[in-house]
Enzyme design. Structure first.
Site, PDB file in Angstrom:
ATOM      1  N   TRP A  91      -0.443   2.815   5.934  1.00  0.00           N
ATOM      2  CA  TRP A  91      -1.887   2.935   5.627  1.00  0.00           C
ATOM      3  C   TRP A  91      -2.221   2.251   4.321  1.00  0.00           C
ATOM      4  CZ3 TRP A  91      -4.737   4.993   1.611  1.00  0.00           C
ATOM      5  CH2 TRP A  91      -6.104   5.173   1.843  1.00  0.00           C
ATOM      6  N   HIS A  92      -1.280   2.344   3.352  1.00  0.00           N
ATOM      7  CA  HIS A  92      -1.558   1.795   2.033  1.00  0.00           C
ATOM      8  C   HIS A  92      -1.549   0.271   2.019  1.00  0.00           C
ATOM      9  CE1 HIS A  92      -1.018   5.894   0.533  1.00  0.00           C
ATOM     10  NE2 HIS A  92      -1.665   5.482  -0.537  1.00  0.00           N
ATOM     11  N   GLY A  93      -0.839  -0.318   2.939  1.00  0.00           N
ATOM     12  CA  GLY A  93      -0.884  -1.779   2.904  1.00  0.00           C
ATOM     13  C   GLY A  93       0.085  -2.423   3.869  1.00  0.00           C
TER      14      GLY A  93
END
Lengths: 418, 481
Positions: B329-331
């Site tokens: 989700w973060h990257g």
């Protein structure tokens, strides 16, 4: 007392007052920019982005009391005793001058040897036409000779780069004059040589450099310039200052308050003789008696001023100065940067024609078609150490690469492509 | 547009406030006004991608209607529409956020057979608003919320400017009622304004200053030791500094978002609870970006069975899935996935050995926690494994680097105040102070701290505004997500 409610009232009042004043400041400027907008872009999204950008720029530039805020920030940092400001953009030195900071964290592929080789080719072409070629190195504000800086601060000191470049000029036998040495030998103090809030040198320092250049040309090339010493005699000029009037480019970024001092005194050099020049530059064709532009010394806002334009309007991509008083004098051309402006204003009376081209706009084609074919008696490439970069050495770059390739093929290092 | 910009603070925000309160006679009009201004807020930075968000709103609203309609009597149809909504939301995320990463890795595996990289620009806030959209359709399916018949209200939920770009991720069932009816008192406005002001100061004064240093240090580390020697102290400053920067950056923005929501009558849930006082990784994730943790717990972990499964292997698997997804989700990068796995490893280990129940001195547990978080953030911040390796080697002088040098000493001398403020206020110093203030019955004694509060906060806000006016570095880490 509910402190949160009191704060809320203060916040809302201040927000709406400041917002109202800022909107009042900004809206006319936004309208004006939209009226001046050229070139409609076909893509609606790109147009929207462009319009948004115009509005954002205006908001940043015209926010109410913008420069007072910048000054306030500088004063606050001063009170805290900090030597850097704006997120390591600038640092103070022991003279309270603003110096850019450079952590030297980027590797690059600059080859000073290649730049020197390009100047060799340039020189050869100039000399083939009967001219003389010299490189002029302008001084850098950070220099151990006059400014050691505070310990630990990585100042933007390009002297090592300058020394490396001059080493290669020595190696290839290209003539040069290093104004760093000239200033070092002079009696001038740091404050007399440089502005605190700007990276440029003063008119006084430039005049000293001018005298040494004339002496150099007469010694090296028997130029016979200024035979009676009139133009290099300081008594034929009025050196003055406009006190408490100047803020340089760094100062316009950071404010003057950070230095804890007032505005600087701006050095003016007024010739006590009249000349007549026909000067062609970005402003058009102008006839003037002096190349010192006194009209820029008056301004509405110090933060929108640029007094360094006093010298030959700062910098133009091209200048051509015809000296109507001495049409038989030699011709000179300077590939240059902004440091050369006061020097050009001083030296123009000694030449019948002085051409100048801003280095980063001096293409290979321009050098070969305009400068080489211009039959100049003296051609100079004159840069400040920070401009020893590829962008300022576009001329003869391909010739040098081709020469290296030809040499490598000849030596058998590289196979020639059929 | 971000909250810590002049165009938001002195143009967008006052205009939105005035319009909102002038329409105070009609809640529907207020909601429409907020929707319009929210879309304008988003379009200011993304004139093209605002249509993507509008598309997402329309699709989720439309499918939500059907989910709500069939939820009770035709469950299979409801599931079909739910699956469709989730697939579309995830597909949007994959295409706009992960496609380049996927193609890059396929190309690495295939070698010469190159699939062209579409080079899609990441729309700001896409991770946040797609998760909100999924939250809506799932809540409707579960019966936790009624489907929203008014597409404009649905649009307001997803696009509402305080939380749309960087959270907190607001679950639909928590604000459904507020959209339909809310009353705003001066208390709400006051709490909101104060919260916003504190968030602004955290972001501009602390986080932005730390960002300048951390980005510089990481650049120097990236340069390589042959060109620039990073001292051990500088490397430690980079590690600790980034820990603090990301906290103040994100929690500051969350404070501003929560404050703005409150001004308009919405009570968002908290997103941070002083995570750096945690004594375990498990506790850290109960205090850090709580809205994301709650989202994964509600919509991934618990549906998979959570911890109440017949065997521990399944619990471990469920936890692993959540942490891989959290990393992703973060990257779109292997470092984020590794970071997710890093957190998973410590959480599972702590559970396995019952670490939180261990009777160790608090300072030992706290130090353990801080070190684990710090190395996790190094992994998170590093652009690649090489940079991570280099910073760790620099920290322990394994690159033949010095312990400290003149430049490092100078940086400390210039910026020590920022580090001190950041460290002190990362603990609940301010709430403790407020509690003491409120508990003190002596009116005369308590007046001075109250005046002090007003003066200090006002001064900080003024300084923040001056910092923004002079321009300068104003990044926001979670914009990349």
């Amino acid at each position: 007392m509910n402190e949160k409610k009191v704060f809320t009232v203060i916040f809302i009042l201040a927000l709406f007052i400041y917002s109202g004043l800022s909107i009042y400041n900004t809206v006319p400027s936004i309208i004006w920019d939209f009226e001046q907008k050229e070139n409609e872009i076909d893509d609606v999204f790109e147009t929207a982005k462009s319009d948004i950008s115009i509005i954002d720029d205006n908001i940043s530039r015209n926010i109410y009391e913008r420069y007072q805020a910048i000054e306030g920030y500088g004063v606050f940092n001063r009170i805290l005793g900090k030597h850097e400001i704006n997120g390591f953009d600038y640092a103070l030195d022991p003279h309270n001058a603003y110096e850019p900071i450079n952590f030297w964290s980027e590797a690059n592929d600059i080859s000073f040897r290649t730049f020197a080789q390009q100047l060799v080719m340039f020189r050869d072409d100039v000399e083939a036409n009967g001219g003389h070629f010299t490189f002029l190195m302008f001084p850098h504000k950070m220099n151990d000779a006059w400014n050691k800086g505070f310990d630990g601060i990585p100042y933007n000191d390009f002297n090592e780069q300058a020394d490396k470049f001059l080493h290669w000029l020595d190696f290839y036998g290209v003539d040069y004059l290093d104004f760093r040495e000239v200033l070092d030998k002079s009696d001038m103090t740091f404050e007399e040589m440089f502005y605190r809030t700007d990276h440029h040198w003063t008119g006084t320092a430039a005049f000293t450099a001018f005298k040494s250049l004339v002496e150099y040309l007469n010694d090296e090339y028997k130029a016979g310039l200024d035979a009676d010493g009139f133009y290099t005699d300081e008594s034929n000029y009025e050196f003055g200052t406009i006190p408490n009037s100047f803020i340089g480019s760094a100062g316009r970024d950071v404010g003057v308050g950070y230095s804890g001092m007032d505005l600087e005194d701006f050095v003016t050099v007024k010739p006590l003789f009249n000349n007549k020049y026909e000067w062609t530059c970005s402003m058009g064709d102008i006839t003037r008696q002096s190349l010192y532009c006194e009209e820029v010394l008056e301004y509405e806002s110090i933060y929108d001023s640029d007094m360094y334009r006093y010298y030959l309007q700062g910098i133009n991509s091209r200048d051509k100065i015809i000296n109507c008083n001495d049409p038989d004098a030699p011709k000179a051309f300077f590939v240059r940067d902004s440091f050369a402006s006061p020097l050009l204003a001083n030296i123009a009376p000694l030449f019948s024609e002085t051409g100048a081209s801003w280095g980063k706009f001096t293409s290979d084609r321009y050098v070969k078609e305009e400068i080489i074919n211009g039959d100049y008696d003296y051609v100079f490439v004159s840069y400040y150490p920070e401009n020893l970069i590829t962008e300022f050495f576009k001329f003869y770059a391909e010739d040098v690469e081709q020469y290296k390739l030809d040499y490598a093929i000849k030596q058998g290092y590289v196979r020639e492509e059929k | 547009m971000v909250f810590s910009n002049l165009n938001f603070l002195f143009y967008f925000f006052p205009i939105t406030l005035v319009g909102y309160f002038l329409l105070g006679f009609s809640l529907p009009l207020q909601n429409i006004w907020l929707l319009i201004t929210s879309l304008a807020f988003y379009a200011w930075g993304e004139p093209m991608y605002v249509f993507l968000m509008i598309g997402s709103i329309i699709i989720n609203w439309f499918l939500g209607i059907f989910i709500g309609k069939y939820r009770e009597k035709k469950v299979i149809k409801a599931r079909f529409f739910l699956a469709g909504a989730v697939i579309i939301d995830v597909a949007i995320l994959i295409v706009f956020k992960y496609l380049s990463f996927i193609i890059e890795n396929i190309n690495l595996l295939l070698g010469d057979a190159k699939i062209p990289d579409p080079k899609i620009v990441l729309p700001i806030g896409i991770s946040f608003y797609t998760f909100q959209a999924m939250s809506y359709v799932i809540d409707v399916y579960r019966g936790d919320a009624e489907s929203q018949k008014n597409p404009l209200y649905m649009g307001l939920y997803i696009a509402f400017f305080p939380q749309m770009i960087a959270g907190p991720i607001v679950r639909y069932n928590t604000i459904e009622e507020s959209i339909r009816s809310r009353k705003i008192t001066f208390d709400d406005i006051s709490i909101g304004i104060n919260r916003f002001a504190i968030g602004l100061c955290k972001k501009v004064i602390i986080s932005n200053n730390l960002a300048v240093m951390n980005d510089l240090f990481y650049d120097l580390i990236k340069t390589g030791r042959s060109l620039y020697e990073v001292s051990a102290v500088m490397a430690w400053l980079a590690a600790i500094g980034y820990m603090l920067q990301i906290y103040y950056d994100f929690s500051g923005y969350s404070d501003m978002a929560i404050g703005l929501g409150r001004i308009f009558g919405f009570k968002f849930e908290e997103n941070f609870n002083y995570p750096y006082i945690s004594m375990s990784v498990g506790e850290f994730w109960r205090r850090w970006h709580m809205s994301l943790g709650t989202w994964f717990k509600e919509y991934v972990y618990i549906p998979l069975g959570g911890s109440r499964v017949e065997n521990q292997d399944k619990m471990v698997k469920n936890t692993l899935i959540v942490w891989i997804l959290t990393g992703i989700w973060h990257g779109a990068s292997w470092t984020f996935i590794l970071w997710g796995l890093y957190n998973f490893l410590f959480i599972i280990l702590e559970r396995a050995v019952g670490y939180e129940k261990w009777n160790l001195p608090k300072w030992v547990k706290h130090l353990y926690g801080l070190l684990v978080f710090m190395f996790g953030w190094i992994l998170f911040r590093s652009e690649n494994i090489y940079q991570m390796r280099e910073i760790i080697k620099d920290m322990f002088m394994l690159n033949d680097n010095t312990f400290i040098n003149d430049t490092t000493l100078w940086v400390i001398k210039e910026k020590y105040i920022i580090y001190l403020l950041a460290i002190v206020f990362s603990a609940p110093v301010f709430p403790a102070f407020q509690k003491k203030l409120n508990d003190n019955k002596d009116k005369l004694y308590s007046i001075f701290p109250k005046i002090g509060y007003i003066c200090v906060l006002s001064a900080c806000v003024i300084f923040s505004v001056i910092s923004l006016i002079r321009g300068g570095y104003n990044p926001f880490i979670y914009f990349n997500f």
